[in-house]
Write a protein that holds these residues in place. Structure first.
Motif: not given
Length: 403
Positions: A240-241, A195-197, A192-193, A220, A245, A199-200
């Motif tokens: 942006q992540n 996929n935030k950065f 999940t993490t 992304r 993050n 396109h998993y």
């Protein structure tokens, strides 16, 4: 700036390209001539002429003196920086050498981000010099000026910082390799993490062990979507992540690596294979807007710019690539060759106790570290600084100074 000058004076991009090429050629010739004269001063006419032939006939230097890219400017200014170091290490520590050290060092750091790393490496290497106080102060001043002037330029031009992925190539490649070859080791939370950065779902499919760009493009990050006012662009950038993050991404990378050390090592080797193993991977890679080989635009003004006869450029590139693949000759166009030669020269310098030249050895080490930790995929143009440095180190190793 020179392109815009051509537009202002002659209302023509072609004129701007010509002005840039003329200026960069004059700059390149002048800077390298200064380097050759310095070599002649220390090592004599014959070796100076041989060095001149090397820099003049090796195609990367004349080719990049005609490209619309900062690489040509970096090559030229680096030769001036080498002049100042050669003079300082050789005992000529006059005001002009110090001034040249400061001016060329600041320009290196402003032209390319890795320039600052090279200055820091030379600073550390200069700790072995005798009567080093003025040299260390000068190099520390260069670092300070690069940081301050850089911030002023960013503020005044309202430019956004460099995209974070440029420094995250190795972590991206390592995570992508795990996703492809050991996805069962990842927890749902980690997926999940990621996929935030990225396109998993595409990470395994796009992963290429030798090239980081597919993994970077699969992120992304909204490439070329930072438009509008500076406030709007900066707000979008900060949101942006990979910016807000980034710490979470790095912690996730470390955690995944704890159970995938072998895959992480393989990813590191794969990304840097052309630097650490002598494969036949010669690259000239220089680009010019308006050709089919170019995939990036220097600025928006080049979006619709086309060469009248792009086939001439393509033919030139094709012939050069054929020549660079010839047996033996191809060794000159492989990054590993220059890394290997630098390593031998460095060992000789250390073994013969020529410690006053450690700053140049450290410079070479910094160039190689930047290559290994960045998304450079073995391209020769990132070894250009090393190619400039190697002949100088060779002279230091095997030739006595005239006086």
């Amino acid at each position: 700036g020179l392109i815009k000058l051509g537009l202002i004076l002659f209302h023509s991009i072609n004129s701007g390209v010509l002005i840039n090429s003329i200026f960069l050629n004059i700059l390149t010739i002048s800077c390298f001539s200064f380097l050759i004269l310095t070599i002649i001063d220390f090592y004599g006419n014959k070796l100076g002429i041989l060095t001149m032939m090397f820099f003049g006939l090796f195609p990367i230097f004349p080719l990049w003196a005609n490209a619309l890219d900062k690489t040509g400017y970096f090559n030229a200014i680096l030769s001036l920086f080498l002049v100042s170091i050669i003079n300082i290490d050789g005992g000529k520590r006059n005001k002009s050498s110090i001034a040249l050290l400061i001016i060329s060092g600041v320009l290196l750091g402003l032209i390319r981000n890795d320039g600052l790393i090279y200055i820091l490496a030379v600073l550390i290497g200069s700790l072995t010099l005798k009567k080093k106080r003025n040299i260390l102060i000068s190099l520390a001043s260069v670092v300070f000026l690069i940081v301050i002037i850089g911030k002023i330029l960013v503020f005044s031009t309202k430019a956004l910082p460099t995209e974070p992925m440029e420094s995250l190539a190795i972590p991206m490649q390592q995570i992508s390799r795990v996703v492809k070859y050991n996805p069962s080791s990842l927890t749902n939370s980690e997926k999940t993490t990621l996929n935030k950065f990225f396109h998993y779902s595409n990470m395994a499919k796009v992963y290429n062990p030798e090239f980081a760009d597919p993994a970077k493009i699969n992120s992304r990050w909204p490439y070329r979507q930072f438009v509008g006012t500076y406030k709007a662009r900066k707000e979008k950038y900060d949101n942006q992540n990979f910016v807000k993050n980034k710490k979470k991404f790095l912690l996730t990378w470390i955690k995944i690596g704890e159970n995938n050390k072998k895959l992480y090592f393989e990813a590191f080797v794969g990304e840097n294979l052309f630097y650490i193993y002598p494969q036949n991977h010669p690259t000239i890679y220089f680009w010019m807007p308006g050709t089919s080989t170019n995939t990036l635009f220097v600025t928006k003004m080049f979006k619709n710019y086309k060469l009248n006869r792009p086939e001439l450029f393509s033919k030139l590139v094709k012939n050069i690539l054929i020549a660079t693949n010839l047996p033996v000759l191809n060794l000159l166009f492989i990054s590993f060759t220059w890394f290997f030669i630098w390593l031998i020269e460095s060992l000789v310098i250390i073994n013969t106790n020529k410690l006053q030249y450690l700053n140049l050895v450290f410079l070479g080490a910094a160039i190689i570290i930047v290559e290994l930790l960045s998304p450079l995929s073995g391209y020769l143009r990132y070894s250009f600084p090393l190619i400039e440095l190697v002949p100088i180190l060779g002279l230091i190793c095997f030739v006595k100074i005239k006086n």
